[in-house]
Design a protein around this motif. Structure first.
Motif, PDB file in Angstrom:
ATOM      1  N   PHE A 240      -7.318 -45.432 -10.476  1.00 28.27           N
ATOM      2  CA  PHE A 240      -6.218 -45.673  -9.386  1.00 28.27           C
ATOM      3  C   PHE A 240      -5.046 -46.398  -9.894  1.00 28.27           C
ATOM      4  O   PHE A 240      -5.165 -47.142 -10.781  1.00 28.27           O
ATOM      5  CB  PHE A 240      -7.140 -46.686  -8.400  1.00 28.27           C
ATOM      6  N   ALA A 241      -4.031 -45.738  -9.462  1.00 26.44           N
ATOM      7  CA  ALA A 241      -2.770 -46.661 -10.002  1.00 26.44           C
ATOM      8  C   ALA A 241      -1.661 -46.261  -8.990  1.00 26.44           C
ATOM      9  O   ALA A 241      -1.516 -44.947  -8.353  1.00 26.44           O
ATOM     10  CB  ALA A 241      -2.187 -46.167 -11.439  1.00 26.44           C
ATOM     11  N   THR A 242      -0.479 -47.071  -9.047  1.00 23.89           N
ATOM     12  CA  THR A 242       0.611 -47.050  -8.173  1.00 23.89           C
ATOM     13  C   THR A 242       1.708 -46.825  -9.108  1.00 23.89           C
ATOM     14  O   THR A 242       3.013 -46.637  -8.391  1.00 23.89           O
ATOM     15  CB  THR A 242       0.672 -48.219  -7.041  1.00 23.89           C
ATOM     16  N   THR A 243       1.518 -47.076 -10.492  1.00 25.32           N
ATOM     17  CA  THR A 243       2.677 -46.835 -11.188  1.00 25.32           C
ATOM     18  C   THR A 243       2.771 -45.492 -11.881  1.00 25.32           C
ATOM     19  O   THR A 243       1.817 -45.127 -12.188  1.00 25.32           O
ATOM     20  CB  THR A 243       2.846 -47.799 -12.096  1.00 25.32           C
ATOM     21  N   SER A 244       3.788 -44.928 -11.875  1.00 26.67           N
ATOM     22  CA  SER A 244       4.043 -43.491 -12.294  1.00 26.67           C
ATOM     23  C   SER A 244       3.575 -43.391 -13.866  1.00 26.67           C
ATOM     24  O   SER A 244       3.130 -42.467 -14.200  1.00 26.67           O
ATOM     25  CB  SER A 244       5.418 -42.862 -12.263  1.00 26.67           C
ATOM     26  N   SER A 245       3.788 -44.516 -14.704  1.00 27.41           N
ATOM     27  CA  SER A 245       3.336 -44.361 -16.232  1.00 27.41           C
ATOM     28  C   SER A 245       1.834 -44.349 -16.396  1.00 27.41           C
ATOM     29  O   SER A 245       1.558 -43.904 -17.371  1.00 27.41           O
ATOM     30  CB  SER A 245       3.669 -45.696 -16.805  1.00 27.41           C
ATOM     31  N   GLU A 246       0.942 -44.532 -15.368  1.00 28.28           N
ATOM     32  CA  GLU A 246      -0.319 -44.231 -15.516  1.00 28.28           C
ATOM     33  C   GLU A 246      -0.811 -42.748 -15.009  1.00 28.28           C
ATOM     34  O   GLU A 246      -1.960 -42.564 -15.620  1.00 28.28           O
ATOM     35  CB  GLU A 246      -0.920 -45.210 -14.330  1.00 28.28           C
ATOM     36  N   TYR A 247       0.018 -41.946 -14.848  1.00 27.00           N
ATOM     37  CA  TYR A 247      -0.323 -40.708 -14.801  1.00 27.00           C
ATOM     38  C   TYR A 247       0.126 -39.777 -15.716  1.00 27.00           C
ATOM     39  O   TYR A 247       1.281 -39.738 -16.282  1.00 27.00           O
ATOM     40  CB  TYR A 247       0.378 -40.109 -13.326  1.00 27.00           C
ATOM     41  N   HIS A 248      -0.631 -38.869 -16.356  1.00 25.06           N
ATOM     42  CA  HIS A 248      -0.533 -37.920 -17.466  1.00 25.06           C
ATOM     43  C   HIS A 248       0.065 -36.736 -17.215  1.00 25.06           C
ATOM     44  O   HIS A 248       0.529 -35.804 -17.852  1.00 25.06           O
ATOM     45  CB  HIS A 248      -1.639 -38.036 -18.303  1.00 25.06           C
ATOM     46  N   THR A 249      -0.189 -36.285 -16.006  1.00 25.03           N
ATOM     47  CA  THR A 249       0.256 -34.665 -15.599  1.00 25.03           C
ATOM     48  C   THR A 249       0.909 -34.793 -14.135  1.00 25.03           C
ATOM     49  O   THR A 249       0.610 -35.404 -13.253  1.00 25.03           O
ATOM     50  CB  THR A 249      -1.033 -33.938 -15.602  1.00 25.03           C
ATOM     51  N   TRP A 250       2.196 -34.037 -14.226  1.00 30.85           N
ATOM     52  CA  TRP A 250       2.980 -34.275 -13.245  1.00 30.85           C
ATOM     53  C   TRP A 250       3.159 -32.679 -12.815  1.00 30.85           C
ATOM     54  O   TRP A 250       3.412 -31.759 -13.537  1.00 30.85           O
ATOM     55  CB  TRP A 250       4.417 -34.778 -13.389  1.00 30.85           C
ATOM     56  N   GLY A 251       3.761 -32.427 -11.434  1.00 34.09           N
ATOM     57  CA  GLY A 251       4.033 -31.365 -11.071  1.00 34.09           C
ATOM     58  C   GLY A 251       5.782 -31.285 -11.101  1.00 34.09           C
ATOM     59  O   GLY A 251       6.240 -32.146 -11.768  1.00 34.09           O
ATOM     60  N   GLN A 252       6.358 -30.032 -10.889  1.00 31.16           N
ATOM     61  CA  GLN A 252       7.841 -29.774 -10.996  1.00 31.16           C
ATOM     62  C   GLN A 252       8.430 -30.483  -9.953  1.00 31.16           C
ATOM     63  O   GLN A 252       9.650 -30.702  -9.836  1.00 31.16           O
ATOM     64  CB  GLN A 252       8.110 -28.392 -11.258  1.00 31.16           C
ATOM     65  N   GLY A 253       7.853 -30.863  -8.667  1.00 32.72           N
ATOM     66  CA  GLY A 253       8.452 -31.368  -7.622  1.00 32.72           C
ATOM     67  C   GLY A 253       8.750 -30.395  -6.467  1.00 32.72           C
ATOM     68  O   GLY A 253       9.087 -29.307  -6.662  1.00 32.72           O
TER      69      GLY A 253
ATOM     70  N   GLY B  98      -4.323 -38.393 -12.853  1.00 34.36           N
ATOM     71  CA  GLY B  98      -4.338 -39.365 -13.523  1.00 34.36           C
ATOM     72  C   GLY B  98      -5.795 -39.919 -13.649  1.00 34.36           C
ATOM     73  O   GLY B  98      -6.707 -39.555 -12.960  1.00 34.36           O
ATOM     74  N   PRO B  99      -6.342 -40.889 -14.429  1.00 35.44           N
ATOM     75  CA  PRO B  99      -7.685 -41.115 -14.771  1.00 35.44           C
ATOM     76  C   PRO B  99      -8.167 -42.359 -13.867  1.00 35.44           C
ATOM     77  O   PRO B  99      -9.584 -42.550 -13.896  1.00 35.44           O
ATOM     78  CB  PRO B  99      -7.711 -41.388 -16.270  1.00 35.44           C
TER      79      PRO B  99
ATOM     80  N   PHE C  18      -9.870 -30.230 -12.345  1.00 44.45           N
ATOM     81  CA  PHE C  18      -9.253 -30.936 -11.268  1.00 44.45           C
ATOM     82  C   PHE C  18     -10.141 -31.918 -10.610  1.00 44.45           C
ATOM     83  O   PHE C  18      -9.570 -33.023 -10.219  1.00 44.45           O
ATOM     84  CB  PHE C  18      -8.762 -29.811 -10.277  1.00 44.45           C
ATOM     85  N   ASN C  19     -11.177 -31.726 -10.219  1.00 40.56           N
ATOM     86  CA  ASN C  19     -12.089 -32.611  -9.571  1.00 40.56           C
ATOM     87  C   ASN C  19     -12.547 -33.847 -10.340  1.00 40.56           C
ATOM     88  O   ASN C  19     -13.371 -34.695  -9.635  1.00 40.56           O
ATOM     89  CB  ASN C  19     -13.214 -32.091  -9.003  1.00 40.56           C
ATOM     90  N   SER C  20     -12.124 -33.993 -11.557  1.00 39.05           N
ATOM     91  CA  SER C  20     -12.646 -35.317 -12.258  1.00 39.05           C
ATOM     92  C   SER C  20     -11.225 -36.183 -12.282  1.00 39.05           C
ATOM     93  O   SER C  20     -11.176 -37.273 -12.853  1.00 39.05           O
ATOM     94  CB  SER C  20     -12.872 -34.846 -13.595  1.00 39.05           C
ATOM     95  N   TYR C  21     -10.207 -35.694 -11.660  1.00 41.79           N
ATOM     96  CA  TYR C  21      -8.841 -36.523 -11.816  1.00 41.79           C
ATOM     97  C   TYR C  21      -8.447 -37.230 -10.604  1.00 41.79           C
ATOM     98  O   TYR C  21      -8.950 -36.681  -9.279  1.00 41.79           O
ATOM     99  CB  TYR C  21      -7.591 -35.489 -12.154  1.00 41.79           C
TER     100      TYR C  21
END
Length: 122
Positions: free
Chosen positions: A102-115, A99-100, A29-32
């Motif tokens: 800084f990004a503000t676009t969702s496509s840059e993130y590889h893991t998501w919660g369910q909301g 994600g790996p 976790f602390n690497s993301y």
């Protein structure tokens, strides 16, 4: 790879406060970098806030800056979104993402919660 679970959503009055949590499983976790996004019905998912792996850097969408605060506790594998003075138009499903970089676009993130649903009443 981490798995993310959001909590803390619910009904809040405009001008009130709500804190969302996102807890990760896994040892890395602390690497993301972590971020919060939100998606209202019929709208695209939009960026809200970002935090670096250490918590030392943060970045906010203009619409939430000064009212929302993102933070993280790496010892607890958790990232938070403190929502102060939310507005009815901010009613949405709120998602955390990992994600790996800084990004503000969702496509840059590889893991998501369910909301988690946040409803702001007027």
């Amino acid at each position: 790879q981490v798995q993310l679970v959001e909590s803390g959503g619910g009904l809040v009055q405009a001008g009130g406060s709500l804190r969302l949590s996102c807890t990760a499983s896994g040892r890395t976790f602390n690497s993301y970098m972590m971020a919060w996004f939100r998606q209202a019905p019929g709208k695209e998912r939009e960026f809200a806030a970002w935090i670096s792996w250490s918590g030392g850097s943060t970045y906010y969408a203009v619409s939430v800056k000064g009212r929302f605060t993102i933070s993280r506790d790496n010892a607890k594998n958790t990232v938070y979104l403190q929502m102060n003075s939310p507005k009815p138009e901010e009613t949405a499903v709120y998602y955390c993402a990992a994600g790996p970089r800084f990004a503000t676009t969702s496509s840059e993130y590889h893991t998501w919660g369910q909301g988690t649903q946040v409803t702001v009443s007027s």
